[in-house]
Design an enzyme around this catalytic site. Structure first.
Site: not given
Ligand code: SIN
Length: 525
Positions: A115, A234, A280, A339, A374
Site C-alpha cells: 500500500e 481517502h 495518501r 476516512h 497515517r
Molecule cells: C484501504 O484499504 O485503502 C484503507 C486502508 C487504511 O485506511 O488503512
C-alpha cells in the site's frame, strides 16, 4: 439521573480495539457499550486493506517504523512508531490463533499487499478486501464465548461524569431511538474505544454512527485533545451517490490500478514520482483537484485485474455491482472522502488520557503514531497494540473488587426523556465540515465553519450526542485555523508551505476552542 454502580470495567465502543481489550482483560468483568449488534456499525469491520506488520523475513519492524515516521510529515512520535511496529508480527500470530483467516501462500506464509508509502509489501489481508470484517468476526466469536464480558447492544455513551479531574461515571442512552433518559453507569475503570470522526463530514467512508461523539464527549469533560486538525481523506472513495461512500481499497493501486480522468489522462504521474502510490494525502489532493475541476477522476482496474477484481476484491466488486458498474469493463468514479481522524484524545504510552481513570485506544485516541498523515493499514495495528497496553495497565492499576462477580450481568431499563440529534442539523454540520474544513482549507472558510457550528450548537444544545459532535467539529476547525501552515493531510491554501518551526503536535482544551469560536462568532477576530 438514574445511577447504576458496577465492579465491571466499562468499555465504550465495539470495534477492534474494544473487542481485543475486552478479551485481554478477561477474566476481569467488563461491560461493553455497543451502539449496534456486535460487528455492525464499527469502522474496523469496514477496513478493507488489512493490518500492517513486518512479517516477511526480508522486512524489518525498523523499516515499518521509518515509513510511519516519514509518512507522518514531521509530527510522528518516533518512540511510539517503534513501540507499535516492533511486535506487530506477534499480534498477527495472536489474531491467527484466535481464528482470523488471513490469506496464506502455498507454503503457509502470509500473503502481503503493498500500500502507498510502505517501502515493502507488508499488509496482511483476509479474502482480498475483507480484513476488517473477518478479523472482527473471529474476535466477536471469542467475545460471545467469554463469560466475563457483558455486551450492552443498542446502547451509546453520551457524557462523562468527573470529580476533581477523575472520571467517575459514563452517561449511557438507548442508541436505537437516542431518546431515552440517560443512565449514569459508575464502573471500576473506563476505556474509550468508540472510533473517530469521519461521519462528521458529508463525504465519508465511515459507518453512519461514527461522528466524533466519543472524542467530543471526552473533550467536554476536560480531556486534552491532540492533533485535532489532522483528518485523513481517502483518495478513492467511490463517487456513486451513496452515503457513506463505499471504499475502493488502496490495495487496488498496490496491484497496479491507475487513476485517470474523464479524458483518459493518467494524472498522478505529473504530480509525484510514485504516481498512484504516492502518500495518501498527495493522492487525495490530486483527486480532489480533478473532482473540483469537473474532470471526473476514476480508478481504472481493467488492465491490471480484469475479471479477477470480482474474486480478489469482493467488497469493492459488490459495491460496484450495486451501483451498476462493471469494473472489468469500466473505470470506477472516485472522490476524496473523510476516512480517519489522526487526532483525538491525547493518550500516553500506557493508554491513559489526561483525566484520571480514563484509558483510550483505537481511532478515538491520539497516541502520536500517525502524525499528519497515517500510513495505510496502521490503524488496525495501533488499535490492537494500544488495546493490549490499556488492558495490561488497567489490570495493574485497578484493584480487583471483592464483589466482582462475572455472573451478575447488569440489567438496565431505559425510560423516555432524552433528545436525539436533529437529522437536519447533523446534515448541516456535515456539509459545513466537507465544504469548509475539508481537503483544502483557508482562514475565511475555517472562521465561517466555526460560526456555523456555533449557531448549530446554540440551536440544538438539548441533545448531548449532537453537542459531542459539535465539540469535535469545533476542535478540528479551531486547530486547523491555528495551524498556519500546510502539513500532511492539513492543507491550507493561504499557507501552502510546511513551516520548519511548526512541526509540533497541537494540544487543545475544548474550553479554549469554544472561547475562540465565540470570539469569531461575534466577529471580534
Ligand atoms: C484501504 O484499504 O485503502 C484503507 C486502508 C487504511 O485506511 O488503512
Amino acid at each position: 439521573m438514574k445511577e447504576i454502580t458496577t465492579d465491571r470495567i466499562v468499555i465504550v465502543g465495539a470495534g477492534l480495539g474494544a473487542l481485543y481489550a475486552a478479551l485481554k482483560l478477561a477474566p476481569r468483568p467488563v461491560v461493553m457499550i455497543s451502539p449496534e449488534v456486535l460487528g455492525e456499525g464499527a469502522s474496523s469491520a469496514w477496513a478493507q486493506g488489512g493490518v500492517a506488520a513486518a512479517m516477511d523475513p526480508l522486512d524489518d519492524p525498523k523499516n515499518h517504523a521509518a515509513d510511519t515516521v516519514k509518512a507522518g510529515a514531521g509530527t510522528v512520535d518516533a518512540d511510539v512508531a517503534d513501540l507499535v511496529t516492533r511486535h506487530a508480527r506477534d499480534y498477527i500470530l495472536d489474531l491467527t490463533r484466535m481464528g482470523a483467516p488471513f490469506d496464506r501462500t502455498a507454503d503457509g506464509g502470509y500473503v502481503m499487499s503493498r500500500e502507498a508509502a510502505h517501502s515493502f509489501a507488508r499488509v496482511v489481508r483476509v479474502k482480498g478486501d475483507q480484513a476488517g470484517a473477518e478479523i472482527m468476526k473471529a474476535l466477536i466469536e471469542q467475545v460471545r464465548e467469554t463469560p466475563s464480558i457483558q455486551v450492552l447492544e443498542g446502547t451509546m455513551a453520551t457524557g462523562l461524569d468527573t470529580e476533581g479531574g477523575k472520571v467517575t461515571g459514563i452517561a449511557i442512552q438507548d442508541s436505537a431511538t437516542g431518546r431515552s433518559a440517560p443512565v449514569m453507569l459508575r464502573g471500576a475503570a473506563y476505556l474509550l474505544a468508540g472510533g473517530g470522526s469521519g461521519g462528521l463530514y458529508a463525504i465519508t467512508t465511515n459507518p453512519p454512527r461514527i461522528r466524533g461523539q466519543v472524542i467530543g464527549m471526552a473533550a467536554r469533560a476536560g480531556a486534552e485533545i491532540t492533533d485535532a486538525e489532522f483528518v485523513q481523506f481517502h483518495p478513492t472513495a467511490m463517487d456513486v451517490g451513496e452515503d457513506p461512500a463505499p471504499l475502493a481499497t488502496e490495495a487496488l493501486r498496490g496491484e497496479g490500478a491507475i487513476l485517470i480522468n474523464k479524458d483518459g489522462v493518467r494524472f498522478m504521474q505529473a504530480v509525484h514520482p510514485d504516481a498512484e502510490l504516492a502518500p495518501r494525502d498527495v493522492v487525495a489532493r490530486a483527486i480532489f483537484s480533478q473532482w473540483q475541476a469537473g474532470m471526473r477522476p476514476m480508478l481504472d482496474t481493467r488492465d491490471v485485474l480484469g475479471e479477477r477484481i470480482k474474486t480478489q476484491f469482493p467488497a469493492v466488486a459488490e459495491a460496484c455491482a450495486r451501483n451498476g458498474i462493471d469494473p472489468a469493463l469500466e473505470p470506477i468514479p472516485v472522490a476524496a472522502a473523510a476516512h480517519y481522524h489522526m487526532g483525538g484524545i491525547a493518550t500516553d504510552t500506557d493508554g491513559r488520557a489526561s483525566l484520571e481513570g480514563l484509558w483510550v485506544c483505537g481511532e478515538a485516541s491520539s497516541t502520536g503514531l500517525h502524525g499528519a498523515n497515517r500510513l495505510a493499514s496502521n490503524g488496525l495495528l495501533e488499535a490492537l497494540v494500544y488495546a493490549r497496553i490499556c488492558a495490561d495497565d488497567i489490570i495493574a492499576a485497578v484493584p480487583v473488587s471483592k464483589n466482582a462477580a462475572i455472573d451478575t450481568p447488569l440489567d438496565i431499563q431505559f425510560e423516555q426523556g432524552g433528545v436525539a440529534p436533529d437529522p437536519d442539523a447533523v446534515m448541516s454540520l456535515r456539509q459545513t465540515m466537507t465544504s469548509l474544513v475539508g481537503v483544502v482549507r483557508d482562514e475565511a472558510g475555517l472562521k465561517e465553519a466555526l460560526r456555523k457550528i456555533d449557531a448549530l450548537e446554540a440551536a440544538h444544545s438539548d441533545s448531548p450526542s449532537f453537542m459531542n459532535m459539535c465539540a469535535t467539529a469545533t476542535l478540528i476547525a479551531g486547530c486547523a485555523l491555528l495551524r498556519r501552515e500546510s502539513r500532511g493531510a492539513h492543507e491550507r491554501s493561504d499557507f501552502p508551505d510546511t513551516d520548519a518551526g511548526e512541526g509540533l503536535r497541537s494540544k487543545a482544551q475544548l474550553t479554549d476552542m469554544l472561547a475562540l469560536r465565540a470570539k469569531i462568532a461575534k466577529d471580534t477576530v
